[in-house]
Design an enzyme around this catalytic site. Structure first.
Site, short mmCIF file in Angstrom:
data_model
loop_
_atom_site.label_atom_id
_atom_site.label_comp_id
_atom_site.label_asym_id
_atom_site.label_seq_id
_atom_site.Cartn_x
_atom_site.Cartn_y
_atom_site.Cartn_z
CE LYS A 112 -4.09 -2.14 0.64
NZ LYS A 112 -3.63 -3.53 0.37
C1 PLP Z 1 -3.98 -4.59 -0.43
C2 PLP Z 1 -3.14 -5.81 -0.49
C3 PLP Z 1 -3.29 -6.79 -1.49
C4 PLP Z 1 -4.37 -6.71 -2.56
O1 PLP Z 1 -4.16 -5.67 -3.47
P1 PLP Z 1 -5.39 -5.17 -4.37
O2 PLP Z 1 -4.88 -3.99 -5.10
O3 PLP Z 1 -6.47 -4.82 -3.40
O4 PLP Z 1 -5.78 -6.28 -5.26
C5 PLP Z 1 -2.44 -7.88 -1.50
N1 PLP Z 1 -1.49 -8.04 -0.54
C6 PLP Z 1 -1.32 -7.12 0.45
C7 PLP Z 1 -0.27 -7.38 1.48
C8 PLP Z 1 -2.12 -5.99 0.51
O5 PLP Z 1 -1.93 -5.10 1.49
#
Ligand code: PLP
Length: 489
Positions: A112
């Site tokens: 993120k």
């Molecule tokens: C948010 C997240 C995901 C999923 O990503 P998306 O863009 O929502 O598909 C996968 N792994 C982690 C560790 C995340 O924080």
């Protein structure tokens, strides 16, 4: 370039306006009205550049209303200043069975950060560009990770404030410490009595309360959210697909023009959609693999064309993918069909009865690009152990879900696993998978234990938590959340 809604009203916005607005008036998501194209020389030139320089080149193609200097400033504030613990920001780790694109070297050790470091800069610049006088107040309800990443991204960013609500009995001790020790002059963190749904519905009620919003307006604030449907969160993610390709070239894993496949742990479909943008722009991609956990609504959709959220919800060891409505899929449907009325119809069906069917023709087009697979928790743990035994590399549970897909699917040329979290963020599941006893150990002891077998040490942001000063001590009832927002403004 203009930004339009996936659902087809006649709004046409600049990227700055779309980033400020977040969601289109008709409830649709903003998408660029044309797809910028790049050629192989453009991609080859990325090889010699830093991550920041690569970002400026790619972002300039979408943020056409920002000056080059504005984009450079945003990028340098997001990815400079030593906020990431690796000089390459999103390095590729070349292992025997796959190349691993590590997206977790940012301040909160998860992917993120790649977007939430840049979004606040893009937003703050957009406010200046459009002459917006109000300060933007970001409200976030979090079950843990997004709240911390948003706090780090928005801290001390001009003309913004951020307020995060977390459930007082719904986050881990480390997650709580990450938030209550948050530094910054424009941040507030408040516990809400109850669970995540209480915090989330409380924030939603504030967004929907017209009178309350008018009051905030009079005080000089407009509300906004930092969630993953904002274009300013998606566009930063396109960069690392190009960057990974350039690194593959530098390492002579591929020749310019060779196709690669990305395997992406997926929840809200934002990360993998950014890969689709990169491919549509001209990055040589063979397949994008959507890897899910037991909440495999996307696996079913990509195999059958039917999206059906009417199913049991599972809590898994890859919690950031525990999602039944993947909002960003709407953008893909728009780009595949170009038909806004049709997309609006499907989204209405989804809202009304939780299900829609895109039909054989659209499905066939999607399948040209995407494959899908899923793993349950046992298979995920098995893969963590297997990679550790084979390569001495410890993937986090989300990354391990992607790794399983790599082994099960055939025909993936030059596979790149998109790794979304540091194993230290999920030390309990990781240590259990490796056969270690976790009984009676607190989260800091688990961090130390993982450090004894992992090939790299505890990230600074987690290691420092034990002794960090607690600065946010408020707990409120759900009903008092609006009051605490007013106190903060
Ligand atoms: C948010 C997240 C995901 C999923 O990503 P998306 O863009 O929502 O598909 C996968 N792994 C982690 C560790 C995340 O924080």
């Amino acid at each position: 370039m203009k930004y339009i809604s996936t659902r087809g009203n006649n709004q046409e916005l600049s990227s700055a306006e779309a980033i400020i607005k977040g969601l289109a008036d008709d409830g649709g998501l903003f998408v660029p009205d044309t797809m910028p194209k790049v050629d192989l020389p453009f991609i080859g030139e990325l090889q010699q550049l830093s991550y920041q320089e690569r970002a400026v080149k790619v972002l300039s193609l979408f943020l056409t209303d920002y000056t080059r200097e504005e984009i450079e400033d945003c990028v340098n504030r997001a990815y400079g200043n030593g906020k990431f613990d690796h000089k390459d920001i999103a390095p590729v780790n070349f292992l025997k069975d796959a190349s691993v694109l590590e997206l977790w070297h940012g301040p909160t050790s998860a992917f993120k950060d790649m977007a939430l470091q840049l979004l606040p800069q893009l937003l703050s610049t957009a406010l200046k560009k459009t002459g917006e006088q109000n300060e933007v107040l970001i409200l976030v309800a979090t079950s843990g990770d997004t709240g911390k990443a948003a706090l780090e991204g928005f801290r001390d960013v001009e003309q913004t404030r951020i307020m995060v609500f977390y459930p007082d009995n719904g986050v881990s001790r480390i997650q709580r410490l990450q938030m209550v020790t948050q530094q910054g002059g424009n941040v507030a963190v408040t516990a809400v009595k109850g669970n995540f749904d209480d915090a989330q519905s409380g924030v939603k009620a504030i967004f929907n309360d017209r009178e309350f919003n008018t009051r905030l307006h009079e005080k000089g604030f407009s509300l906004s959210s930092a969630n993953s449907i904002n274009w300013g969160r998606l566009v930063p993610q396109i960069v690392y697909y190009f960057s990974a390709y350039a690194d593959m070239l530098n390492e002579s894993r591929i020749k310019l023009g060779d196709k690669v496949s990305f395997i992406v742990p997926t929840g809200n479909f934002g990360d993998i959609l950014a890969g689709y943008y990169a491919m549509s722009m001209g990055l040589p991609v063979k397949k994008l693999v959507c890897a899910s956990n037991t909440n495999n609504v996307l696996t079913d959709f990509l195999n059958t064309g039917v999206y059906d959220r009417n199913r049991e919800f599972f809590k898994t060891i890859s919690p950031s993918m525990d999602i039944l409505i993947s909002s960003n899929l709407e953008r893909l449907l728009y780009h595949i069909t170009g038909n806004q009325a049709q997309v609006a119809g499907w989204m209405k069906e989804l809202a009304d009865c939780g299900r829609y069917d895109v039909g054989a023709e659209v499905l066939a087009k999607i399948k040209e690009v995407f494959s899908a697979d899923w793993s349950d928790d046992n298979a995920t743990k098995g893969m963590i152990k297997k990679e550790y035994d084979m390569e001495g590399y410890i993937p986090d549970p989300h990354t391990a879900v992607a790794w399983n897909a790599l082994y099960r699917l055939k025909g993936l040329d030059n596979p790149v696993i998109v790794s979304t979290a540091s194993p230290y963020k999920f030390n309990e599941s990781v240590l259990t998978a490796l056969g270690k006893s976790i009984e009676g150990k607190d989260e800091f002891q688990l961090l130390d234990e993982l450090a004894t077998i992992n090939s790299f040490g505890i990230p600074a942001g987690l290691a420092g938590l034990k002794d960090a000063e607690i600065v946010h001590k408020n707990t409120v009832e759900k009903a008092d959340m609006p009051k605490s927002v007013l106190q903060f403004t």
